[in-house]
Design a protein around this motif. Structure first.
Motif, PDB file in Angstrom:
ATOM      1  N   UNK A   1      57.716 -34.573  62.600  1.00 34.50           N
ATOM      2  CA  UNK A   1      58.619 -34.622  61.448  1.00 34.50           C
ATOM      3  C   UNK A   1      57.871 -34.208  60.187  1.00 34.50           C
ATOM      4  N   UNK A   2      58.502 -33.357  59.413  1.00 34.61           N
ATOM      5  CA  UNK A   2      57.903 -32.867  58.180  1.00 34.61           C
ATOM      6  C   UNK A   2      58.297 -33.781  57.020  1.00 34.61           C
ATOM      7  N   UNK A   3      57.301 -34.274  56.270  1.00 34.40           N
ATOM      8  CA  UNK A   3      57.546 -35.110  55.093  1.00 34.40           C
ATOM      9  C   UNK A   3      56.943 -34.415  53.881  1.00 34.40           C
ATOM     10  N   UNK A   4      57.790 -34.029  52.936  1.00 30.91           N
ATOM     11  CA  UNK A   4      57.330 -33.363  51.719  1.00 30.91           C
ATOM     12  C   UNK A   4      57.333 -34.367  50.577  1.00 30.91           C
ATOM     13  N   UNK A   5      56.187 -34.529  49.913  1.00 26.30           N
ATOM     14  CA  UNK A   5      56.082 -35.537  48.863  1.00 26.30           C
ATOM     15  C   UNK A   5      55.435 -35.015  47.588  1.00 26.30           C
ATOM     16  N   UNK A   6      54.894 -33.809  47.616  1.00 26.66           N
ATOM     17  CA  UNK A   6      54.213 -33.256  46.444  1.00 26.66           C
ATOM     18  C   UNK A   6      55.111 -32.231  45.751  1.00 26.66           C
ATOM     19  N   UNK A   7      54.973 -32.156  44.421  1.00 26.16           N
ATOM     20  CA  UNK A   7      55.836 -31.267  43.636  1.00 26.16           C
ATOM     21  C   UNK A   7      55.791 -29.823  44.128  1.00 26.16           C
ATOM     22  N   UNK A   8      54.602 -29.341  44.468  1.00 28.41           N
ATOM     23  CA  UNK A   8      54.483 -27.942  44.872  1.00 28.41           C
ATOM     24  C   UNK A   8      55.159 -27.677  46.221  1.00 28.41           C
ATOM     25  N   UNK A   9      55.457 -28.746  46.965  1.00 27.43           N
ATOM     26  CA  UNK A   9      56.197 -28.617  48.217  1.00 27.43           C
ATOM     27  C   UNK A   9      57.698 -28.812  47.993  1.00 27.43           C
ATOM     28  N   UNK A  10      58.027 -29.805  47.174  1.00 25.65           N
ATOM     29  CA  UNK A  10      59.418 -30.220  47.001  1.00 25.65           C
ATOM     30  C   UNK A  10      60.259 -29.163  46.296  1.00 25.65           C
ATOM     31  N   UNK A 153      64.063 -45.838  44.521  1.00 23.26           N
ATOM     32  CA  UNK A 153      63.412 -44.807  45.331  1.00 23.26           C
ATOM     33  C   UNK A 153      64.492 -43.913  45.922  1.00 23.26           C
ATOM     34  N   UNK A 154      64.144 -42.660  46.165  1.00 18.61           N
ATOM     35  CA  UNK A 154      65.158 -41.732  46.675  1.00 18.61           C
ATOM     36  C   UNK A 154      64.505 -40.622  47.477  1.00 18.61           C
ATOM     37  N   UNK A 155      65.276 -40.087  48.413  1.00 23.76           N
ATOM     38  CA  UNK A 155      64.813 -38.947  49.197  1.00 23.76           C
ATOM     39  C   UNK A 155      66.005 -38.177  49.739  1.00 23.76           C
ATOM     40  N   UNK A 156      65.770 -36.910  50.022  1.00 24.83           N
ATOM     41  CA  UNK A 156      66.766 -36.052  50.662  1.00 24.83           C
ATOM     42  C   UNK A 156      66.234 -35.746  52.051  1.00 24.83           C
ATOM     43  N   UNK A 157      66.971 -36.162  53.081  1.00 25.62           N
ATOM     44  CA  UNK A 157      66.458 -36.031  54.434  1.00 25.62           C
ATOM     45  C   UNK A 157      67.510 -35.482  55.388  1.00 25.62           C
ATOM     46  N   UNK A 158      67.022 -34.814  56.436  1.00 26.55           N
ATOM     47  CA  UNK A 158      67.893 -34.184  57.429  1.00 26.55           C
ATOM     48  C   UNK A 158      67.795 -34.958  58.742  1.00 26.55           C
TER      49      UNK A 158
END
Length: 206
Positions: A1-10, A153-158
Motif C-alpha cells: 500500500x502506498x502512503x503519501x505524507x510529504x508535500x512534494x508527494x501529495x 486529522x484528514x486523509x484522502x484514500x482509495x
C-alpha cells in the motif's frame, strides 16, 4: 500500500486526480466547523450529521466549478469527475491521518458503498449507457476526517473493499492533516445560502 505524507508527494498526486490540497482542506474546515455547531441541546448524533452535511456540501461547492459533478448513485452523496474517472465521498472517521494505521469510518458501510468500491475496479457490461458506466466504474476515493476538539486529522484514500460493514484495506492513502498539524476552524453559523427546496406530498380527499 502506498502512503503519501510529504508535500512534494501529495501536491502532484492530487493534481493527477484533478484535486487540490488547499480546496480539500477547505472541506475539512467546513466539516469541523459544522461539527462545532452542535450544542448540548442537539441530539447526540448532531455533531457527526452536521459534519457530514457541511463536508459533503462544501466538497461540491469548491469542486463543481473545476469540472466535477454532484453524484448520488446508489444513494451515496459524492462528487464525480468524468474526465479523471473518479468519485470522492466525504466520510467522518474514528481514525485518519495516521501513517501507521488505516482510517476507520464512524458509520457502517452498506451494500451501496461496497458496490461503489468494488465496481470501480473493473469493466462492466457494454449494454449499459456510457454515462452510467462512467459513474458506476469510477474509482472511489474517500475523504476521511477525524475531529476531536482541536485534534483534527484528514486523509484522502482509495479503498480496496468493504467487509463486515467497514473499509478493508487501501490501494493508496494521501495524508492531508496528521496529528498536531491542524490550525483550528470556527463554527459555521450561517452560510448565507437559501434553504433547499422540497416537494411536499399532499394527500387530497376525493
Amino acid at each position: 500500500m502506498l502512503v503519501l505524507a510529504e508535500d512534494h508527494q501529495i501536491v502532484p498526486r492530487l493534481a493527477q486526480l484533478g484535486l487540490r490540497r488547499d480546496l480539500l482542506l477547505e472541506v475539512v474546515e467546513a466539516a469541523v466547523g459544522g461539527r462545532r455547531n452542535a450544542t448540548a441541546f442537539h441530539p447526540l448524533s448532531a455533531g457527526g450529521l452536521l459534519s457530514w452535511i457541511q463536508g459533503t456540501g462544501h466538497l461540491r461547492r469548491v469542486f463543481l466549478p473545476h469540472g466535477w459533478e454532484a453524484c448520488r448513485r446508489d444513494n451515496i452523496e459524492s462528487i464525480f469527475n468524468p474526465a479523471a474517472g473518479i468519485k470522492v465521498v466525504f466520510q467522518n472517521a474514528e481514525r485518519a491521518g495516521d501513517r501507521l494505521a488505516d482510517p476507520l469510518a464512524t458509520s457502517r458501510k452498506g451494500a451501496g458503498s461496497a458496490r461503489a468500491v468494488e465496481l470501480g475496479q473493473y469493466e462492466l457490461w457494454p449494454e449499459v449507457k456510457a454515462r452510467e458506466v462512467e459513474e458506476i466504474t469510477a474509482t472511489t476515493w474517500v475523504l476521511f476526517v477525524y475531529a476531536d476538539g482541536d485534534d483534527v486529522r484528514a486523509e484522502l484514500s482509495c479503498p480496496i473493499a468493504i467487509n463486515e460493514e467497514q473499509f478493508d484495506g487501501f490501494h493508496e492513502r494521501i495524508l492531508l492533516v496528521e496529528k498536531g498539524g491542524w490550525g483550528g476552524a470556527a463554527p459555521l453559523v450561517d452560510d448565507g445560502e437559501p434553504p433547499a427546496e422540497y416537494e411536499v406530498p399532499v394527500t387530497r380527499k376525493g
